[in-house]
Design a protein around this motif. Structure first.
Motif, PDB file in Angstrom:
ATOM      1  N   ALA A   1     -17.026 -30.244  46.372  1.00  0.00           N
ATOM      2  CA  ALA A   1     -15.791 -31.013  46.188  1.00  0.00           C
ATOM      3  C   ALA A   1     -16.055 -32.607  46.716  1.00  0.00           C
TER       4      ALA A   1
ATOM      5  N   HIS B   1      -8.184 -33.534  44.831  1.00  0.00           N
ATOM      6  CA  HIS B   1      -8.370 -32.604  45.689  1.00  0.00           C
ATOM      7  C   HIS B   1      -6.899 -32.833  46.620  1.00  0.00           C
TER       8      HIS B   1
ATOM      9  N   VAL C   1      -6.238 -28.464  42.012  1.00  0.00           N
ATOM     10  CA  VAL C   1      -7.415 -27.553  42.599  1.00  0.00           C
ATOM     11  C   VAL C   1      -7.058 -26.293  42.133  1.00  0.00           C
TER      12      VAL C   1
ATOM     13  N   ASN D   1     -17.506 -28.829  51.167  1.00  0.00           N
ATOM     14  CA  ASN D   1     -16.271 -29.901  51.213  1.00  0.00           C
ATOM     15  C   ASN D   1     -16.775 -31.382  51.699  1.00  0.00           C
TER      16      ASN D   1
ATOM     17  N   THR E   1      -7.253 -33.155  52.190  1.00  0.00           N
ATOM     18  CA  THR E   1      -8.032 -32.605  50.813  1.00  0.00           C
ATOM     19  C   THR E   1      -8.902 -31.037  51.152  1.00  0.00           C
TER      20      THR E   1
ATOM     21  N   THR F   1      -8.432 -27.439  49.429  1.00  0.00           N
ATOM     22  CA  THR F   1      -9.566 -26.896  48.856  1.00  0.00           C
ATOM     23  C   THR F   1      -9.871 -25.440  49.612  1.00  0.00           C
TER      24      THR F   1
END
Length: 303
Positions: A14, A77, A83, A102, A135, A139
């Motif tokens: 991501a 995200h 997501v 991440n 974010t 996630t």
């Protein structure tokens, strides 16, 4: 499975449009994983607020050029629905998620140097926290059920700075940037506690001074000519390509004994020493070791 290979594994990187995220997506795919690479900048939909030319489709092209398998997708995200749709797609298409990286941020543009919180732009600072903290939380909240269903997974929180370095306040870059990096490590610490009774490992990983696309532009060099920048900035000799930390993450993902690192902040140099790889030029830059030692000369002794 051959040593160092990730055949049959599925990864989500991501924040893979550029820099470390892009390089990690490529190296995971090169090692055999099918990689879902996400970002906001797109050939079809335009640039994100970061306003750089790199696109997530470009990352997909690099994965293919490396002989890897991947799916490059435009995903914001910060949007929970997007997501959720991403994780639903991974579940439908691959039925598993072994590795979650991440690496979402992009808040550098809002950092204001040498400004206390009452002088720092508030809207920009809060936006930075959204981009670098919210974010990651969104996630994790939506991806972790699939990771845990898969079993023996790896979660990597990409950060900036070792545990020791981040114990100090980053006065120069402002309070919001400092909070982002402190929060990322704290997220990893909490995840480690919450995953204690599972086979999934969570770590944080920091590169050193990255020769990102933006950094190369600042010094008006390219990756092959980066040493030309040493005339103006001798300290740039400690820098590293994004591939250095990416090779480390790929090696960590393939390590069946990676759980020994749970809850730690790992460096690109430390990963290279552990797994025996180098940067693209054959060196092993130790940026954080160099800084901890007081940045002694000659810098090349720390490569």
């Amino acid at each position: 499975m051959a040593a160092g290979r990730l055949d049959g594994r599925v990864a989500l990187v991501a924040g893979a449009t550029r820099g470390c995220g892009r390089a990690i997506a490529v190296e995971l795919a090169r090692a055999g994983a099918h990689v879902y690479a996400t970002g906001r900048s797109s050939r079809d939909h335009g640039r994100s607020e970061i306003d750089r030319p790199e696109t997530i489709e470009g990352t997909g092209d690099l994965i293919a050029a490396a002989g890897g398998s991947g799916t490059a997708l435009r995903v914001d995200h910060l949007d929970v629905d997007q997501v959720e749709a991403l994780i639903d797609r991974i579940r439908t298409e691959r039925e598993r998620l072994d590795v979650l990286v991440n690496d979402i941020f992009g808040g550098d543009r809002y950092a204001e140097w040498n400004k206390p919180i009452w002088q720092h732009d508030l809207a920009g600072g809060l936006r930075m926290l959204e981009m670098g903290v919210h974010t990651h939380l969104i996630t994790l909240a939506r991806a972790m059920p699939l990771v845990l269903e898969t079993g023996a997974g790896l979660v990597v929180e990409m950060t900036d700075g070792t545990h020791e370095y981040n114990q100090n306040y980053r006065q120069l870059v402002g309070p919001y940037y400092d909070l982002v990096k402190a929060n990322v490590e704290r997220i990893m610490t909490g995840m480690t506690v919450e995953l204690a009774d599972t086979d999934t490992t969570c770590v944080a990983v920091t590169p050193g001074w990255i020769r990102s696309e933006a950094m190369l532009e600042i010094y008006r060099v390219t990756e092959p000519t980066w040493r030309d920048a040493l005339v103006a900035e001798p300290g740039f000799a400690i820098s590293e390509s994004p591939a250095f930390v990416a090779r480390g993450v790929a090696a960590l993902a393939a390590d069946p004994d990676r759980r020994r690192f749970a809850g730690q902040v790992l460096t690109s140099h430390g990963l290279a020493v552990t797994y025996g790889h180098t940067d693209v030029d054959g060196s092993r830059p130790d940026c954080w070791g160099h800084m901890a030692a007081g940045s002694p000369e000659p810098v090349d002794d720390w490569r």
